[in-house]
Design an enzyme around this catalytic site. Structure first.
Site, PDB file in Angstrom:
ATOM      1  N   CYS A   8      20.617  72.407  52.257  1.00 14.31           N
ATOM      2  CA  CYS A   8      20.877  72.876  50.883  1.00 14.31           C
ATOM      3  C   CYS A   8      22.254  72.381  50.464  1.00 14.31           C
ATOM      4  CB  CYS A   8      20.723  74.388  50.780  1.00 14.31           C
ATOM      5  SG  CYS A   8      21.906  75.348  51.755  1.00 14.31           S
ATOM      6  N   ASN A  11      25.048  75.462  52.591  1.00 14.80           N
ATOM      7  CA  ASN A  11      24.687  75.952  53.933  1.00 14.80           C
ATOM      8  C   ASN A  11      25.155  77.399  54.170  1.00 14.80           C
ATOM      9  OD1 ASN A  11      25.227  75.014  57.435  1.00 14.80           O
ATOM     10  ND2 ASN A  11      23.352  75.669  56.460  1.00 14.80           N
ATOM     11  N   CYS A  13      23.469  79.965  51.895  1.00 15.08           N
ATOM     12  CA  CYS A  13      22.410  80.811  51.313  1.00 15.08           C
ATOM     13  C   CYS A  13      21.021  80.355  51.779  1.00 15.08           C
ATOM     14  CB  CYS A  13      22.474  80.813  49.787  1.00 15.08           C
ATOM     15  SG  CYS A  13      23.997  81.519  49.121  1.00 15.08           S
ATOM     16  N   ARG A  14      20.510  79.279  51.189  1.00 16.44           N
ATOM     17  CA  ARG A  14      19.106  78.912  51.417  1.00 16.44           C
ATOM     18  C   ARG A  14      18.821  78.343  52.802  1.00 16.44           C
ATOM     19  NH1 ARG A  14      18.960  75.231  46.213  1.00 16.44           N
ATOM     20  NH2 ARG A  14      21.120  75.060  46.937  1.00 16.44           N
ATOM     21  N   SER A  15      19.563  77.313  53.206  1.00 16.35           N
ATOM     22  CA  SER A  15      19.173  76.649  54.464  1.00 16.35           C
ATOM     23  C   SER A  15      19.437  77.489  55.721  1.00 16.35           C
ATOM     24  CB  SER A  15      19.783  75.245  54.582  1.00 16.35           C
ATOM     25  OG  SER A  15      21.182  75.276  54.641  1.00 16.35           O
ATOM     26  N   ASP A 124      18.805  77.566  43.581  1.00 14.48           N
ATOM     27  CA  ASP A 124      20.089  77.987  44.132  1.00 14.48           C
ATOM     28  C   ASP A 124      20.392  79.416  43.658  1.00 14.48           C
ATOM     29  OD1 ASP A 124      22.692  78.342  44.787  1.00 14.48           O
ATOM     30  OD2 ASP A 124      23.375  76.413  44.000  1.00 14.48           O
TER      31      ASP A 124
HETATM   32  P1  4NP Z   1      23.234  77.229  49.146  1.00 19.70           P
HETATM   33  O1  4NP Z   1      23.963  78.003  47.942  1.00 19.70           O
HETATM   34  O2  4NP Z   1      23.263  75.773  48.771  1.00 19.70           O
HETATM   35  O3  4NP Z   1      21.863  77.792  49.139  1.00 19.70           O
HETATM   36  O4  4NP Z   1      24.032  77.536  50.397  1.00 19.70           O
HETATM   37  C1  4NP Z   1      25.225  77.650  47.455  1.00 19.70           C
HETATM   38  C2  4NP Z   1      26.359  78.027  48.132  1.00 19.70           C
HETATM   39  C3  4NP Z   1      27.603  77.735  47.631  1.00 19.70           C
HETATM   40  C4  4NP Z   1      27.720  77.025  46.438  1.00 19.70           C
HETATM   41  C5  4NP Z   1      26.573  76.619  45.777  1.00 19.70           C
HETATM   42  C6  4NP Z   1      25.340  76.937  46.285  1.00 19.70           C
HETATM   43  N1  4NP Z   1      29.003  76.747  45.900  1.00 19.70           N
HETATM   44  O5  4NP Z   1      29.065  76.169  44.792  1.00 19.70           O
HETATM   45  O6  4NP Z   1      30.003  77.015  46.552  1.00 19.70           O
END
Ligand code: 4NP
Length: 159
Positions: A8, A11, A13-15, A124
């Site tokens: 993702c 790293n 939230c989703r993955s 996201d």
């Molecule tokens: P992820 O979510 O890609 O599912 O881990 C996010 C985590 C952090 C950010 C964006 C999406 N950020 O902009 O910091």
């Protein structure tokens, strides 16, 4: 051994949630020693961090503990090491494709394709509310079940 990398943006939230969920499914299916899994982000911002508290909470509501995972960023060796690099959305997929070496033999695609949803992202949830994390769990669960079926078939035909 089949090696799978969930990818993702951050790293956190989703993955990592996908990693924790799929690890539990592999354990339950008795396949933990035949499939290696990991997760990473295409961005550098959360390297070394534990998953977002909202993701940990959503995971724990479904009996998953992902608190021990730590963020890391995608690296060039991942394209050699893993058989599947599974992106959560089109932006993650584009980042993978941009870095994928020309002779890459891994399957690089969207995770939700394994739920029969070839063009659908796992949105996201980072900038939204709790609802987004619940929706994320539902989508990850559907994709993980499909992936497990596909991996099981592959292991059966190869053994
Ligand atoms: P992820 O979510 O890609 O599912 O881990 C996010 C985590 C952090 C950010 C964006 C999406 N950020 O902009 O910091």
């Amino acid at each position: 051994m089949i090696r799978i990398l969930f990818v993702c943006l951050g790293n956190i939230c989703r993955s990592p949630t996908a990693e924790g969920m799929f690890r539990q499914m592999l354990d339950e299916a008795g396949l933990a020693d035949r499939v290696e899994i990991d997760s990473c982000g295409v961005g550098p911002w959360h390297v070394g961090e534990a998953p977002d508290p909202r993701a940990r909470k959503a995971a724990s509501r479904r009996g998953l503990d992902i608190g021990g995972l730590r963020g890391r960023q995608l690296e060039a060796a991942d394209f050699e090491r893993f058989d599947y690099l599974l992106a959560m959305d089109e932006d993650n997929l584009a980042a993978l494709q941009a870095q994928c070496p020309a002779d890459c033999r891994a399957h690089v695609g969207l995770f939700l394709a394994f739920a029969g949803l070839p063009d659908t992202p796992v949105p996201d949830p980072y900038f939204g509310g709790e609802r987004g994390f619940e929706d994320m769990m539902d989508l990850l669960e559907a994709a993980s079940r499909g992936l497990l079926d596909s991996i099981r078939e592959r292991l059966e035909t190869s053994s």
